[in-house]
Design a protein around this motif. Structure first.
Motif, PDB file in Angstrom:
ATOM      1  N   THR A   1      -2.627  -0.149  -9.739  1.00  0.00           N
ATOM      2  CA  THR A   1      -1.357   0.470 -10.108  1.00  0.00           C
ATOM      3  C   THR A   1      -1.166   0.705 -11.662  1.00  0.00           C
ATOM      4  OG1 THR A   1      -0.469  -2.091 -10.317  1.00  0.00           O
ATOM      5  CG2 THR A   1      -0.065  -0.988  -8.339  1.00  0.00           C
ATOM      6  N   ASP A   2      -1.863   0.144 -12.568  1.00  0.00           N
ATOM      7  CA  ASP A   2      -1.718   0.312 -13.912  1.00  0.00           C
ATOM      8  C   ASP A   2      -2.644   1.718 -14.322  1.00  0.00           C
ATOM      9  OD1 ASP A   2      -0.688  -1.948 -14.327  1.00  0.00           O
ATOM     10  OD2 ASP A   2      -2.368  -3.297 -15.023  1.00  0.00           O
ATOM     11  N   GLY A   3      -1.951   2.513 -15.005  1.00  0.00           N
ATOM     12  CA  GLY A   3      -2.286   3.571 -15.237  1.00  0.00           C
ATOM     13  C   GLY A   3      -2.412   5.036 -14.205  1.00  0.00           C
ATOM     14  N   THR A   4      -1.422   4.687 -13.379  1.00  0.00           N
ATOM     15  CA  THR A   4      -1.045   5.657 -12.472  1.00  0.00           C
ATOM     16  C   THR A   4       0.449   5.939 -12.393  1.00  0.00           C
ATOM     17  OG1 THR A   4      -0.792   4.003 -10.588  1.00  0.00           O
ATOM     18  CG2 THR A   4      -3.052   5.118 -10.922  1.00  0.00           C
ATOM     19  N   ASP A   5       0.763   7.256 -12.370  1.00  0.00           N
ATOM     20  CA  ASP A   5       2.113   7.653 -12.494  1.00  0.00           C
ATOM     21  C   ASP A   5       2.114   8.568 -11.169  1.00  0.00           C
ATOM     22  OD1 ASP A   5       2.954   6.528 -14.557  1.00  0.00           O
ATOM     23  OD2 ASP A   5       2.209   8.043 -15.955  1.00  0.00           O
ATOM     24  N   GLU A   6       3.424   8.703 -10.622  1.00  0.00           N
ATOM     25  CA  GLU A   6       3.628   9.347  -9.591  1.00  0.00           C
ATOM     26  C   GLU A   6       4.419  10.715 -10.122  1.00  0.00           C
ATOM     27  OE1 GLU A   6       6.555   9.722  -5.567  1.00  0.00           O
ATOM     28  OE2 GLU A   6       6.135   7.814  -6.577  1.00  0.00           O
ATOM     29  N   ILE A   7       3.819  12.018  -9.879  1.00  0.00           N
ATOM     30  CA  ILE A   7       4.558  13.258 -10.339  1.00  0.00           C
ATOM     31  C   ILE A   7       5.150  13.993  -9.098  1.00  0.00           C
ATOM     32  CG2 ILE A   7       2.549  13.402 -12.084  1.00  0.00           C
ATOM     33  CD1 ILE A   7       1.170  15.550 -10.234  1.00  0.00           C
ATOM     34  N   ALA A   8       5.807  14.959  -9.319  1.00  0.00           N
ATOM     35  CA  ALA A   8       6.678  15.820  -8.381  1.00  0.00           C
ATOM     36  C   ALA A   8       5.640  16.708  -7.803  1.00  0.00           C
ATOM     37  CB  ALA A   8       7.732  16.672  -8.955  1.00  0.00           C
ATOM     38  N   ASN A   9       5.552  16.761  -6.483  1.00  0.00           N
ATOM     39  CA  ASN A   9       4.888  17.817  -5.653  1.00  0.00           C
ATOM     40  C   ASN A   9       5.292  19.011  -6.129  1.00  0.00           C
ATOM     41  OD1 ASN A   9       3.114  19.144  -3.835  1.00  0.00           O
ATOM     42  ND2 ASN A   9       3.807  17.704  -2.177  1.00  0.00           N
ATOM     43  N   PRO A  10       4.000  20.132  -6.631  1.00  0.00           N
ATOM     44  CA  PRO A  10       4.302  21.465  -7.211  1.00  0.00           C
ATOM     45  C   PRO A  10       4.597  22.145  -5.745  1.00  0.00           C
ATOM     46  CG  PRO A  10       2.132  20.697  -7.568  1.00  0.00           C
ATOM     47  CD  PRO A  10       2.748  19.630  -7.053  1.00  0.00           C
ATOM     48  N   PHE A  11       3.956  21.906  -4.524  1.00  0.00           N
ATOM     49  CA  PHE A  11       3.841  22.543  -3.438  1.00  0.00           C
ATOM     50  C   PHE A  11       4.881  22.429  -2.462  1.00  0.00           C
ATOM     51  CE2 PHE A  11      -0.474  21.518  -4.551  1.00  0.00           C
ATOM     52  CZ  PHE A  11      -1.201  22.810  -4.970  1.00  0.00           C
ATOM     53  N   VAL A  12       5.964  21.371  -2.713  1.00  0.00           N
ATOM     54  CA  VAL A  12       7.256  21.536  -2.100  1.00  0.00           C
ATOM     55  C   VAL A  12       8.097  22.622  -2.384  1.00  0.00           C
ATOM     56  CG1 VAL A  12       9.141  19.858  -1.611  1.00  0.00           C
ATOM     57  CG2 VAL A  12       7.051  18.983  -1.573  1.00  0.00           C
ATOM     58  N   GLN A  13       8.779  23.358  -1.631  1.00  0.00           N
ATOM     59  CA  GLN A  13       9.709  24.580  -1.808  1.00  0.00           C
ATOM     60  C   GLN A  13      11.051  23.720  -1.923  1.00  0.00           C
ATOM     61  OE1 GLN A  13       8.866  27.677  -1.998  1.00  0.00           O
ATOM     62  NE2 GLN A  13       6.782  27.272  -1.622  1.00  0.00           N
TER      63      GLN A  13
ATOM     64  N   VAL B   1      -2.930  -3.766  -7.645  1.00  0.00           N
ATOM     65  CA  VAL B   1      -3.501  -2.612  -6.762  1.00  0.00           C
ATOM     66  C   VAL B   1      -2.350  -2.056  -5.809  1.00  0.00           C
ATOM     67  CG1 VAL B   1      -6.045  -3.149  -6.996  1.00  0.00           C
ATOM     68  CG2 VAL B   1      -4.526  -4.106  -5.142  1.00  0.00           C
ATOM     69  N   GLN B   2      -2.656  -0.764  -5.368  1.00  0.00           N
ATOM     70  CA  GLN B   2      -1.902  -0.217  -4.074  1.00  0.00           C
ATOM     71  C   GLN B   2      -2.975  -0.021  -2.854  1.00  0.00           C
ATOM     72  OE1 GLN B   2      -0.563   3.579  -5.046  1.00  0.00           O
ATOM     73  NE2 GLN B   2       1.166   3.315  -3.549  1.00  0.00           N
ATOM     74  N   VAL B   3      -2.508  -0.306  -1.666  1.00  0.00           N
ATOM     75  CA  VAL B   3      -3.440  -0.481  -0.659  1.00  0.00           C
ATOM     76  C   VAL B   3      -2.703   0.457   0.450  1.00  0.00           C
ATOM     77  CG1 VAL B   3      -4.830  -1.542   1.024  1.00  0.00           C
ATOM     78  CG2 VAL B   3      -4.257  -2.536  -1.217  1.00  0.00           C
ATOM     79  N   LYS B   4      -3.310   1.394   0.869  1.00  0.00           N
ATOM     80  CA  LYS B   4      -2.797   2.392   2.221  1.00  0.00           C
ATOM     81  C   LYS B   4      -3.551   1.730   3.302  1.00  0.00           C
ATOM     82  CE  LYS B   4      -0.764   6.033  -0.110  1.00  0.00           C
ATOM     83  NZ  LYS B   4      -0.543   7.588  -0.433  1.00  0.00           N
ATOM     84  N   LEU B   5      -3.011   1.579   4.251  1.00  0.00           N
ATOM     85  CA  LEU B   5      -3.776   0.989   5.479  1.00  0.00           C
ATOM     86  C   LEU B   5      -3.476   2.006   6.649  1.00  0.00           C
ATOM     87  CD1 LEU B   5      -1.895  -2.511   5.398  1.00  0.00           C
ATOM     88  CD2 LEU B   5      -4.488  -2.123   4.693  1.00  0.00           C
ATOM     89  N   THR B   6      -4.348   1.898   7.874  1.00  0.00           N
ATOM     90  CA  THR B   6      -4.229   2.917   8.669  1.00  0.00           C
ATOM     91  C   THR B   6      -2.892   2.583   9.490  1.00  0.00           C
ATOM     92  OG1 THR B   6      -5.292   1.239  10.368  1.00  0.00           O
ATOM     93  CG2 THR B   6      -6.715   2.976   9.500  1.00  0.00           C
ATOM     94  N   GLY B   7      -2.401   3.595   9.912  1.00  0.00           N
ATOM     95  CA  GLY B   7      -1.014   3.436  10.501  1.00  0.00           C
ATOM     96  C   GLY B   7      -0.027   3.614   9.561  1.00  0.00           C
ATOM     97  N   GLY B   8      -0.425   4.162   8.592  1.00  0.00           N
ATOM     98  CA  GLY B   8       0.623   4.583   7.532  1.00  0.00           C
ATOM     99  C   GLY B   8       1.223   3.404   6.610  1.00  0.00           C
ATOM    100  N   ARG B   9       1.020   2.189   6.789  1.00  0.00           N
ATOM    101  CA  ARG B   9       1.679   1.107   6.083  1.00  0.00           C
ATOM    102  C   ARG B   9       1.030   1.325   4.678  1.00  0.00           C
ATOM    103  NH1 ARG B   9       1.833  -4.347   9.281  1.00  0.00           N
ATOM    104  NH2 ARG B   9       3.612  -4.861   7.782  1.00  0.00           N
ATOM    105  N   GLN B  10       1.901   0.976   3.445  1.00  0.00           N
ATOM    106  CA  GLN B  10       1.385   0.993   2.132  1.00  0.00           C
ATOM    107  C   GLN B  10       1.916  -0.322   1.471  1.00  0.00           C
ATOM    108  OE1 GLN B  10       2.543   4.519   0.281  1.00  0.00           O
ATOM    109  NE2 GLN B  10       2.264   3.943  -1.528  1.00  0.00           N
TER     110      GLN B  10
END
Length: 99
Positions: free
Chosen positions: A83-95, A19-28
């Motif tokens: 974490t299984d079954g998830t892929d990171e994709i490029a952000n389409p909104f970044v110039q 699993v991937q956990v995001k915590l308050t304060g920005g830690r991942q």
């Protein structure tokens, strides 16, 4: 209906899985979920923290540090995702640079 409250998030299907956990304060953190309780306190094994960019604390870098067995307090947990079954994709909104 019984008087027992049911949690919105059923973590039983993620036990012994990554699993991937995001915590308050920005830690991942990523790791193997070993246990949890009704307050969303999580026990992660083989945990790895993604370090943040010193210039921009909102961005994570490719640098990591091994934490081992950790307990994430439920009040600090913002997001839990497999974490299984998830892929990171490029952000389409970044110039692109220079435009």
């Amino acid at each position: 209906m019984s008087g027992r409250k049911e949690t919105v998030l059923d973590l039983a299907k993620f036990v012994d899985k990554g699993v991937q956990v995001k915590l308050t304060g920005g830690r991942q953190v990523t790791g193997t979920l070993k246990g949890y309780d009704q307050l969303l306190n999580l026990v992660l094994d083989e945990a790895v923290e993604f370090l943040r960019d010193p210039d921009d604390p909102l961005k994570t870098t490719d640098q990591t540090r091994r934490l081992g067995l950790i307990v994430c307090r439920g009040t600090a947990v913002m997001l839990v995702s497999p974490t299984d079954g998830t892929d990171e994709i490029a952000n389409p909104f970044v110039q692109p640079e220079g435009s």
